[in-house]
Enzyme design. Sequence first.
Site, PDB file in Angstrom:
ATOM      1  CE  LYS A 266      15.033  24.405  -5.371  1.00 49.02           C
ATOM      2  NZ  LYS A 266      13.985  24.170  -4.361  1.00 49.02           N
ATOM      3  CD  GLU A 351       1.260  33.675  -0.794  1.00 44.04           C
ATOM      4  OE1 GLU A 351       2.460  33.512  -0.493  1.00 44.04           O
ATOM      5  OE2 GLU A 351       0.865  33.972  -1.954  1.00 44.04           O
ATOM      6  NE  ARG A 379       2.429  36.626  -2.171  1.00 47.40           N
ATOM      7  CZ  ARG A 379       3.164  36.943  -3.234  1.00 47.40           C
ATOM      8  NH1 ARG A 379       4.031  37.933  -3.168  1.00 47.40           N
ATOM      9  NH2 ARG A 379       3.045  36.273  -4.355  1.00 47.40           N
TER      10      ARG A 379
END
Length: 602
Positions: A266, A351, A379
């Site tokens: 990253k 979720e 979701r």
Amino acid sequence: MIKDKTVKELETLCSDIREKILTTVSKNGGHLSSTLGAVELIVAMHSVFDSAKDPFIFDVSHQAYAHKLLTDRWDSFDSLRQFGGLSGYTKPSESSHDYFIAGHSSTSISLAVGSAKAIKLKGEDRTPVAFIGDGALSAGMVYEALNELGDLKLPVVIVLNDNEMSISKPIGAVSNYLSHVLSGKFYQKFKNTTKSLLEHLPESASYMAKRFEESIKLITPGILFEELGIEYIGPVDGHDVESLIETFKLAKDMKKPVLVHAQTIKGKGYTKAEGSLEHWHGVGKFDLETGEPLSKSSTPSATKIFSRKLLELAKEDEKIVGVTAAMPSGTGLRELMDEFPERFWDVAIAEQHAVTSMASMAKEGFKPFVAIYSTFLQRAYDQVVHDSCILNLPVKFAIDRAGIVGEDGETHQGAFDISFLRAVPNMTLVAPRDAKMLEKVVEFSKDFPHPIAFRYPRGSFVELPFEESDIEFAKSQLLKGGESEVAFIGYGTGVATAYQIANELDFDVALVDLVFVKPLDKEFLKNLAKRYKRWYVFSDSAKMGGVGSALMEFVFECELDVKVKTFEYEDKFIEHGNTTLVKESLGLLPKQLAKKVEKYES
């Protein structure tokens, strides 16, 4: 053409792309660390595949900045996330090279399976390429797609951008060595040859050969994918362009489902952002030399206020628990997870699981808070209905980023939570108008015995001059009377909008804080209708099924002599850009709305 470039030229191109991304994001804000880490992968993809015909499907697509720069958007890239400019995500209306819109996680492999089915039916020579990060593998939808893909054996290349070492870290040097062997053409050819030979070997020899192959799989990180019927190559160095090109060519030629596992860093190329530093995932404008943000608000955000209040209450009440779905900092739950790691959890991008797990905790007598963005609660709608509301369980939904969220655009605007939650039996909906009231709403929700959802905006509240009253169930508040027959009714941040508009007018209006949109304060509204005959409704939400709809249904049901006009969002998806500019384009700034009210009243 990128396909004609040498490896050295491609490496230079990667450096140029990183510089362009850094310069633009430091000025505009946006996603940074993951997209910097994906540069070589995307360059190699474009070198081997053809995004003009091969579906390039980016999961979430916040990693796709390099893809934009390689597909005729270099000169316009400075407009990234600006109103009227390039989206921060892939968007087919922006470029034919963007196969699908993406802003929510874990959809890419399902899309790739669907496109592969269509390509087969059409008899075309195209290869879907799904680009997915390791974090997205925490969502169940990925495995639903992998399960079918492994069965269908359609040619799909899945590029797994592993920038957290979450898969390969436990394996170590043995895995790295074996992966170099397994990713080569020799091994793939050997495996295919072995498979055909096994059909002709005596049963005992065939059994031993199969056991040998299985024993190799057990010490490689690809066992999960191989068992699902997906060929696995990797891990490979996600920053080695030459190696990536060779690997992608091999994967493409295999004409079957293949997962290429690439390890990346990253923030690659910008030292300050390199590594697993969460605050570099998505950034505002910052100084490129120091890495420091260019603007800091002295007013605490609504998220911060929620976090502080919930932490205060959690210290007093051990029954309070909470969950977030991969957004601990964004939802303010990071501090609570640090303070009470056994009571607050990050369940990753899941979720549905987050909501259902809290429903069972509510059944066990706890007081669960689900801290979630409005756009991501979409979701888990079935879990809200099926697992929370049917049994009338006291799950508390803290809905962050309600309303227009700005630069993230259509996939992230918090427009629909009122509309889709208002239809669910047993659900209570409440919204604070300002910071102090948010604290009261959190405290009220803590002991509320039924499902309850409260929404609050991204950023800070507008400060209002009204005294705070305690929250009473299903009770609205008259903040100010008026001399005319006009009442401004606000819900949540809509109260501040109503207040600002009232100050623009040359006639006096009543100002009401609805407080609860479900259930409505029916007696209060009936009395209001006796004095004020024209109601103007303000709420940062969709018009269809929203606050105005609730009031019009009530007026119709009770046959009240009242006209209702609502200034909520029209029936369309809202573009990305600076929030003020977006609202201006929608005609929703206070000065614009004041002129509309004056026109209606003239």
